[in-house]
Scaffold this motif. Structure first.
Motif, PDB file in Angstrom:
ATOM      1  N   ILE A  81     -27.552 -31.259 -41.484  1.00  0.00           N
ATOM      2  CA  ILE A  81     -26.507 -32.250 -41.761  1.00  0.00           C
ATOM      3  C   ILE A  81     -26.210 -32.246 -43.252  1.00  0.00           C
ATOM      4  O   ILE A  81     -27.127 -32.245 -44.073  1.00  0.00           O
ATOM      5  N   VAL A  82     -24.915 -32.234 -43.598  1.00  0.00           N
ATOM      6  CA  VAL A  82     -24.484 -32.293 -44.991  1.00  0.00           C
ATOM      7  C   VAL A  82     -23.606 -33.524 -45.153  1.00  0.00           C
ATOM      8  O   VAL A  82     -22.563 -33.639 -44.509  1.00  0.00           O
ATOM      9  N   VAL A  83     -24.069 -34.448 -46.000  1.00  0.00           N
ATOM     10  CA  VAL A  83     -23.302 -35.663 -46.282  1.00  0.00           C
ATOM     11  C   VAL A  83     -23.234 -35.811 -47.794  1.00  0.00           C
ATOM     12  O   VAL A  83     -24.245 -36.042 -48.451  1.00  0.00           O
ATOM     13  N   ARG A  89     -20.198 -43.122 -50.284  1.00  0.00           N
ATOM     14  CA  ARG A  89     -20.766 -43.487 -51.580  1.00  0.00           C
ATOM     15  C   ARG A  89     -22.099 -44.234 -51.478  1.00  0.00           C
ATOM     16  O   ARG A  89     -22.954 -44.065 -52.343  1.00  0.00           O
ATOM     17  N   THR A  90     -22.308 -45.037 -50.464  1.00  0.00           N
ATOM     18  CA  THR A  90     -23.541 -45.816 -50.392  1.00  0.00           C
ATOM     19  C   THR A  90     -24.568 -45.136 -49.491  1.00  0.00           C
ATOM     20  O   THR A  90     -24.228 -44.423 -48.548  1.00  0.00           O
ATOM     21  N   ALA A  91     -25.827 -45.374 -49.794  1.00  0.00           N
ATOM     22  CA  ALA A  91     -26.912 -44.806 -48.999  1.00  0.00           C
ATOM     23  C   ALA A  91     -26.864 -45.334 -47.563  1.00  0.00           C
ATOM     24  O   ALA A  91     -27.180 -44.613 -46.617  1.00  0.00           O
ATOM     25  N   VAL A  92     -26.451 -46.583 -47.401  1.00  0.00           N
ATOM     26  CA  VAL A  92     -26.354 -47.170 -46.067  1.00  0.00           C
ATOM     27  C   VAL A  92     -25.350 -46.387 -45.219  1.00  0.00           C
ATOM     28  O   VAL A  92     -25.615 -46.063 -44.056  1.00  0.00           O
ATOM     29  N   ALA A  93     -24.205 -46.060 -45.794  1.00  0.00           N
ATOM     30  CA  ALA A  93     -23.173 -45.307 -45.069  1.00  0.00           C
ATOM     31  C   ALA A  93     -23.646 -43.892 -44.757  1.00  0.00           C
ATOM     32  O   ALA A  93     -23.411 -43.373 -43.670  1.00  0.00           O
ATOM     33  N   ARG A  94     -24.317 -43.243 -45.726  1.00  0.00           N
ATOM     34  CA  ARG A  94     -24.826 -41.890 -45.493  1.00  0.00           C
ATOM     35  C   ARG A  94     -25.882 -41.882 -44.388  1.00  0.00           C
ATOM     36  O   ARG A  94     -25.898 -41.001 -43.535  1.00  0.00           O
ATOM     37  N   ASN A  95     -26.753 -42.863 -44.397  1.00  0.00           N
ATOM     38  CA  ASN A  95     -27.792 -42.936 -43.362  1.00  0.00           C
ATOM     39  C   ASN A  95     -27.198 -43.206 -41.985  1.00  0.00           C
ATOM     40  O   ASN A  95     -27.656 -42.633 -40.988  1.00  0.00           O
ATOM     41  N   ARG A  99     -27.714 -40.698 -38.859  1.00  0.00           N
ATOM     42  CA  ARG A  99     -28.274 -41.203 -37.591  1.00  0.00           C
ATOM     43  C   ARG A  99     -27.330 -40.928 -36.428  1.00  0.00           C
ATOM     44  O   ARG A  99     -27.755 -40.546 -35.341  1.00  0.00           O
ATOM     45  N   THR A 100     -26.040 -41.125 -36.655  1.00  0.00           N
ATOM     46  CA  THR A 100     -25.044 -40.886 -35.608  1.00  0.00           C
ATOM     47  C   THR A 100     -25.037 -39.421 -35.192  1.00  0.00           C
ATOM     48  O   THR A 100     -25.049 -39.104 -33.998  1.00  0.00           O
ATOM     49  N   VAL A 101     -25.053 -38.528 -36.161  1.00  0.00           N
ATOM     50  CA  VAL A 101     -25.039 -37.083 -35.869  1.00  0.00           C
ATOM     51  C   VAL A 101     -26.327 -36.674 -35.163  1.00  0.00           C
ATOM     52  O   VAL A 101     -26.305 -35.961 -34.164  1.00  0.00           O
TER      53      VAL A 101
END
Length: 150
Positions: A81-83, A89-95, A99-101
């Motif tokens: 996974i590449v994000v 921008r936020t770690a919450v959004a990246r996580n 998790r979704t992927v």
């Protein structure tokens, strides 16, 4: 105080798409039990593994994600996974994105054989779009089977 359960605890899974409903039906019968793990062997870990998939240049794009695929010599699929911080921008959004992927791949990995797959997040999304992203990702994973013929 101990709590006794009357039977085996089975996680509830609600099919989201036509691809996933077939997978859930097949997955429930694997060796008489459900195996919902995402082990280390199912992950792309090294830089060389990522580079070889990117260099193979077999990819499919959607609105939120891009999926790159390359055949491997193994009997199972692996995921990377590449994000980027520019997209989310936020770690919450990246996580949330990771998790979704991972969840979509984990419930679908028995249907994708002998492929190394990299999922790249191209556009930001949040909790309201998770089902759309999951549906798109399952569709692109299904399309990525075409890379086996390359």
């Amino acid at each position: 105080m101990a709590v006794l359960l009357s039977g085996p605890v089975v996680p509830k899974v609600v099919p989201v798409s036509q691809f996933e409903s077939a997978i859930i039906a097949n997955h429930a019968t694997v060796a008489g039990r459900q195996d919902w793990r995402f082990p280390r062997q199912s992950r792309l870990l090294k830089t060389d593994e990522y580079s070889s998939v990117f260099n193979f240049r077999c990819g499919h794009s959607g609105r939120f994600v891009r999926v790159y695929a390359k055949p491997n010599q193994l009997m199972y699929a692996r995921l990377g996974i590449v994000v980027g911080k520019k997209e989310l921008r936020t770690a919450v959004a990246r996580n949330l994105a990771k998790r979704t992927v991972r969840e979509a791949f984990r419930t679908n990995q028995h249907n994708i054989q002998s492929l190394d797959i990299i999922v790249r997040i191209m556009k930001p999304f949040d909790k309201t779009n998770v089902l759309q992203v999951r549906e798109e990702l399952l569709r692109l994973l299904h399309k990525s089977k075409r890379c086996l013929g390359s």
